[in-house]
Design a protein around this motif. Structure first.
Motif, PDB file in Angstrom:
ATOM      1  N   SER A 102       0.838  -1.203   0.000  1.00 40.59           N
ATOM      2  CA  SER A 102       0.000   0.000   0.000  1.00 40.59           C
ATOM      3  C   SER A 102       0.873   1.254   0.000  1.00 40.59           C
ATOM      4  O   SER A 102       0.952   1.972   0.992  1.00 40.59           O
ATOM      5  N   GLY A 103       1.525   1.486  -1.123  1.00 38.65           N
ATOM      6  CA  GLY A 103       2.373   2.657  -1.235  1.00 38.65           C
ATOM      7  C   GLY A 103       2.702   2.940  -2.682  1.00 38.65           C
ATOM      8  O   GLY A 103       2.470   2.097  -3.569  1.00 38.65           O
ATOM      9  N   PHE A 104       3.234   4.122  -2.903  1.00 31.92           N
ATOM     10  CA  PHE A 104       3.614   4.510  -4.265  1.00 31.92           C
ATOM     11  C   PHE A 104       4.742   5.521  -4.127  1.00 31.92           C
ATOM     12  O   PHE A 104       4.527   6.644  -3.647  1.00 31.92           O
ATOM     13  N   ALA A 105       5.949   5.121  -4.528  1.00 33.40           N
ATOM     14  CA  ALA A 105       7.092   6.019  -4.378  1.00 33.40           C
ATOM     15  C   ALA A 105       8.068   5.805  -5.508  1.00 33.40           C
ATOM     16  O   ALA A 105       8.232   4.683  -6.006  1.00 33.40           O
ATOM     17  N   VAL A 106       8.721   6.904  -5.922  1.00 34.18           N
ATOM     18  CA  VAL A 106       9.685   6.834  -7.018  1.00 34.18           C
ATOM     19  C   VAL A 106      10.938   7.591  -6.629  1.00 34.18           C
ATOM     20  O   VAL A 106      10.887   8.604  -5.912  1.00 34.18           O
ATOM     21  N   ASP A 107      12.068   7.102  -7.093  1.00 36.12           N
ATOM     22  CA  ASP A 107      13.345   7.762  -6.885  1.00 36.12           C
ATOM     23  C   ASP A 107      13.929   8.108  -8.255  1.00 36.12           C
ATOM     24  O   ASP A 107      14.086   7.231  -9.106  1.00 36.12           O
ATOM     25  N   ASP A 108      14.216   9.377  -8.472  1.00 36.86           N
ATOM     26  CA  ASP A 108      14.752   9.841  -9.753  1.00 36.86           C
ATOM     27  C   ASP A 108      13.847   9.420 -10.921  1.00 36.86           C
ATOM     28  O   ASP A 108      14.307   8.846 -11.919  1.00 36.86           O
ATOM     29  N   GLY A 115       6.815  10.328  -2.942  1.00 40.27           N
ATOM     30  CA  GLY A 115       6.196   9.117  -2.424  1.00 40.27           C
ATOM     31  C   GLY A 115       5.000   9.390  -1.537  1.00 40.27           C
ATOM     32  O   GLY A 115       4.894  10.452  -0.902  1.00 40.27           O
ATOM     33  N   ILE A 116       4.097   8.414  -1.505  1.00 43.18           N
ATOM     34  CA  ILE A 116       2.940   8.426  -0.605  1.00 43.18           C
ATOM     35  C   ILE A 116       2.744   7.008  -0.078  1.00 43.18           C
ATOM     36  O   ILE A 116       3.189   6.027  -0.686  1.00 43.18           O
ATOM     37  N   GLY A 117       2.081   6.897   1.049  1.00 46.07           N
ATOM     38  CA  GLY A 117       1.800   5.589   1.609  1.00 46.07           C
ATOM     39  C   GLY A 117       3.022   4.949   2.237  1.00 46.07           C
ATOM     40  O   GLY A 117       3.989   5.622   2.630  1.00 46.07           O
ATOM     41  N   ASP A 118       2.995   3.632   2.335  1.00 43.33           N
ATOM     42  CA  ASP A 118       4.074   2.879   2.958  1.00 43.33           C
ATOM     43  C   ASP A 118       5.075   2.448   1.889  1.00 43.33           C
ATOM     44  O   ASP A 118       4.726   1.711   0.963  1.00 43.33           O
ATOM     45  N   HIS A 119       6.308   2.886   2.051  1.00 40.88           N
ATOM     46  CA  HIS A 119       7.337   2.580   1.052  1.00 40.88           C
ATOM     47  C   HIS A 119       8.708   2.625   1.721  1.00 40.88           C
ATOM     48  O   HIS A 119       8.839   2.996   2.901  1.00 40.88           O
ATOM     49  N   ARG A 120       9.723   2.269   0.935  1.00 47.73           N
ATOM     50  CA  ARG A 120      11.098   2.248   1.473  1.00 47.73           C
ATOM     51  C   ARG A 120      12.035   3.105   0.604  1.00 47.73           C
ATOM     52  O   ARG A 120      13.231   2.850   0.544  1.00 47.73           O
ATOM     53  N   ILE A 121      11.495   4.096  -0.075  1.00 51.71           N
ATOM     54  CA  ILE A 121      12.306   5.016  -0.874  1.00 51.71           C
ATOM     55  C   ILE A 121      12.818   6.126   0.033  1.00 51.71           C
ATOM     56  O   ILE A 121      12.038   6.758   0.759  1.00 51.71           O
ATOM     57  N   ALA A 122      14.109   6.383  -0.026  1.00 54.02           N
ATOM     58  CA  ALA A 122      14.695   7.414   0.826  1.00 54.02           C
ATOM     59  C   ALA A 122      14.242   8.796   0.372  1.00 54.02           C
ATOM     60  O   ALA A 122      14.201   9.083  -0.819  1.00 54.02           O
ATOM     61  N   GLY A 123      13.883   9.630   1.348  1.00 57.11           N
ATOM     62  CA  GLY A 123      13.520  11.011   1.043  1.00 57.11           C
ATOM     63  C   GLY A 123      12.095  11.350   1.416  1.00 57.11           C
ATOM     64  O   GLY A 123      11.852  12.088   2.378  1.00 57.11           O
ATOM     65  N   PRO A 124      11.101  10.848   0.675  1.00 59.07           N
ATOM     66  CA  PRO A 124       9.718  11.209   0.986  1.00 59.07           C
ATOM     67  C   PRO A 124       9.288  10.639   2.336  1.00 59.07           C
ATOM     68  O   PRO A 124       9.672   9.516   2.694  1.00 59.07           O
ATOM     69  N   ALA A 149      11.497   2.288  -8.080  1.00 54.72           N
ATOM     70  CA  ALA A 149      10.073   2.580  -7.888  1.00 54.72           C
ATOM     71  C   ALA A 149       9.440   1.477  -7.067  1.00 54.72           C
ATOM     72  O   ALA A 149       9.724   0.297  -7.275  1.00 54.72           O
ATOM     73  N   GLN A 150       8.599   1.874  -6.136  1.00 57.12           N
ATOM     74  CA  GLN A 150       7.792   0.935  -5.372  1.00 57.12           C
ATOM     75  C   GLN A 150       6.330   1.293  -5.596  1.00 57.12           C
ATOM     76  O   GLN A 150       5.910   2.429  -5.336  1.00 57.12           O
ATOM     77  N   VAL A 151       5.576   0.331  -6.095  1.00 62.66           N
ATOM     78  CA  VAL A 151       4.216   0.586  -6.566  1.00 62.66           C
ATOM     79  C   VAL A 151       3.286  -0.473  -6.012  1.00 62.66           C
ATOM     80  O   VAL A 151       3.623  -1.668  -6.016  1.00 62.66           O
ATOM     81  N   SER A 152       2.132  -0.053  -5.550  1.00 65.01           N
ATOM     82  CA  SER A 152       1.091  -1.023  -5.183  1.00 65.01           C
ATOM     83  C   SER A 152       0.093  -1.125  -6.337  1.00 65.01           C
ATOM     84  O   SER A 152      -0.163  -0.152  -7.046  1.00 65.01           O
ATOM     85  N   ILE A 153      -0.444  -2.312  -6.531  1.00 67.87           N
ATOM     86  CA  ILE A 153      -1.411  -2.553  -7.606  1.00 67.87           C
ATOM     87  C   ILE A 153      -2.697  -1.782  -7.324  1.00 67.87           C
ATOM     88  O   ILE A 153      -3.196  -1.764  -6.190  1.00 67.87           O
TER      89      ILE A 153
END
Length: 575
Positions: A334-340, A359-368, A410-414
């Protein structure tokens, strides 16, 4: 199943497909996403593509919840298909649809990324050889076998190429020999020497038959005094002109004739009929022998058809990924985050594209920040807020099509629905109602929704817009959806519900060409400013008309004379 049971196939289309292909073949074409078969039957490419998308990915097409999401989807496929190694591969790419399960998206990603790895491993010369092998491929069995034969000598035997490399080369040689001699069930010229001779003789006999009076004149030009001499002279002349054995010509002459015209005309008709029969009989035997050879190599042919078609699509997508340095997305709950992340539509213009991390939601991208399900994105005019929304939409759609994405990570939820809504400056109740009808239902349905909404306030008055937008943000949080809302009304949305934050994009001035200097990377948990002083300053500095400049000066004083002067001074120093 009836043809009309498929989406987009009405009575007229059904009648056309039945007449051109037959019901069973038309159904096979639809079920196998065979665009070429449908277009050859008379459908436009666009209509064929729409029918096949719904027939084979209708559930996934529901992910495209708005017109703007569908527009991004189509544009992405247009870009990807530009890298197709064959027209058929381009057609198959255009009918790819989003999927709604992580497993299905992962399976497709596995295949595509294997092809990317295989393509990356090839040197430049080998890549050219591979592309040349697909030049003549048109989806037919014969060209599939020919392409497989051309690919095998490259020595590439693993990864995406393994299925082609594993086909028995001897069986392919037998297959190409037989298939090359058959053309839609007819024996090709050069396939059988005796058949070629009979066909040539038939064409010559038909020419003589069409000019029977000339034949009579030629036969009578010699020293011919009796009927027997005329008959023999006729045989010799026809044999010389047609290369048919004299005895076959004699056997085809008519026994009774009233005069020379009757004799020659009747004899030539009989000769044409007998030669045609002989040619058909010979062709039948040759076809039978060739079909036996084809069936002997049937496994190799079927393997080549499947492997070459799939490889063409895989390599096309690999070339697409290579051209834009796309990477494999990771799927999260349950997340959506992108790096570069980069906007592909801007990247196709060969201009510089500032990468964005968000990024939004639950993710592991550094920054947001983590955990905020909704963001309200604020900031400068022409600051790239809409482009950021479009970039997120591109990443989400590509990931759900099982394709790599334009980001270093990128970490994306369906999502069950992607609601992308661009700013539409039409200020009337009809537009407001139609917009609400398109963006609210996906939130109220039981499903996973990604909301990407741009300047909702553009379609109604500011006070009502702020109230409605606050309601949309609250509804997005309450329904457990993810969302990014672009607005200039951030201060009117307080207090935001929990799990929502405000981010901002900032302009920094004007460059020496009066272009807005913008840091497109959002600053998290910071409200951005619309900075109208930069826009007005640009108008003042670029105006050559004294009256116009005076008008812009009035606006500058309204915005803030000190801010305007500071901007103009900074621009002058930079220049």
């Amino acid at each position: 199943m009836r043809l009309e049971d498929y989406w987009g196939v009405g009575p007229k289309t059904s009648e056309l497909l039945e007449a051109e292909l037959g019901v069973e073949r038309a159904i096979r074409a639809i079920e196998s996403s065979d665009v070429r078969a449908l277009t050859n039957a008379g459908l436009s490419r666009g209509r064929a593509t729409r029918i096949l998308r719904q027939a084979n990915g209708g559930d996934g097409m529901a992910v495209l919840a708005t017109r703007d999401a569908r527009s991004v989807y189509k544009s992405l496929l247009d870009i990807a298909s530009d890298y197709a190694v064959t027209p058929d591969a381009g057609d198959r790419i255009r009918v790819l649809t989003p999927v709604r399960s992580r497993e299905e998206a992962t399976d497709r990603l596995d295949s595509v990324m294997a092809a990317v790895e295989s393509w990356d491993a090839l040197d430049g010369d080998t890549r050219e050889t591979v592309l040349d092998a697909f030049d003549a491929y048109d989806g037919s069995e014969r060209t599939a076998v020919e392409t497989a034969i051309s690919l095998q000598p490259t020595g590439v035997t693993d990864g995406a190429f393994a299925t082609v490399a594993d086909i028995d080369a001897d069986d392919l040689a037998v297959a190409v020999g037989a298939l090359g001699k058959l053309d839609d069930g007819s024996v090709a010229e050069g396939a059988d020497e005796e058949l070629d001779r009979l066909r040539s003789a038939l064409r010559a006999a038909e020419r003589l038959e069409s000019g029977a009076l000339d034949v009579i004149e030629s036969v009578q030009s010699g020293d011919v005094r009796t009927p027997d001499e005329f008959r023999e002279s006729y045989v010799e002349y026809v044999a010389r002109e047609t290369d048919i054995e004299p005895q076959r010509i004699r056997d085809a002459t008519v026994g009774e004739a009233t005069d020379a015209t009757d004799f020659v005309g009747g004899s030539l008709r009989e000769l044409v009929a007998e030669t045609e029969s002989a040619a058909e009989e010979r062709e039948s035997r040759v076809v039978e022998d060739l079909e036996t050879d084809i069936e002997t190599a049937r496994d190799a042919i079927d393997a080549a058809v499947s492997a070459v078609s799939d490889l063409a699509v895989s390599l096309s997508l690999a070339r697409f990924a290579d051209a834009f340095d796309l990477t494999r997305p990771e799927f999260v709950d349950s997340g959506f985050a992108v790096d570069d992340a980069r906007n592909l539509f801007l990247a196709t213009g060969n201009g510089d594209v500032q990468p964005i991390t968000y990024g939004i939601g639950d993710h592991r991208i550094a920054g947001p920040p983590k955990g905020d399900r909704v963001t309200v994105l604020t900031g400068a005019n022409s600051g790239g807020k809409t482009t950021l929304l479009e970039t997120l939409c591109q990443v989400g759609l590509l990931a759900q099509m099982g394709l790599p994405v334009p980001a270093s990570r990128a970490q994306v939820s369906i999502s069950d629905a992607i609601v992308f809504h661009r700013r539409h400056a039409s200020f009337n109740a009809g537009v407001l109602e139609s917009t609400l009808r398109s963006i609210v239902p996906p939130l109220t349905n039981d499903g996973r929704t990604l909301m990407l909404v741009d300047e909702f306030e553009a379609i109604t008055e500011p006070g009502s817009a702020a109230n409605l937008l606050h309601g949309l943000v609250s509804l997005t949080v309450d329904r457990g959806a993810l969302g990014v809302f672009v607005t200039h009304l951030a201060d009117d949305l307080n207090p935001l519900p929990g799990q929502a934050r405000k981010d901002g994009i900032f302009a920094e001035g004007l460059n020496d060409e009066l272009d807005l200097l913008v840091d497109y990377q959002p600053r998290f948990q910071t409200v951005g400013k619309s900075t109208p002083e930069f826009i007005v300053s640009r108008l003042i500095a670029s105006s050559d008309d004294r009256a116009e400049r005076a008008g812009y000066d009035v606006l500058g004083r309204a915005v803030g004379e000190a801010l305007i002067q500071e901007t103009l001074d900074s621009w002058a120093d930079a220049e």
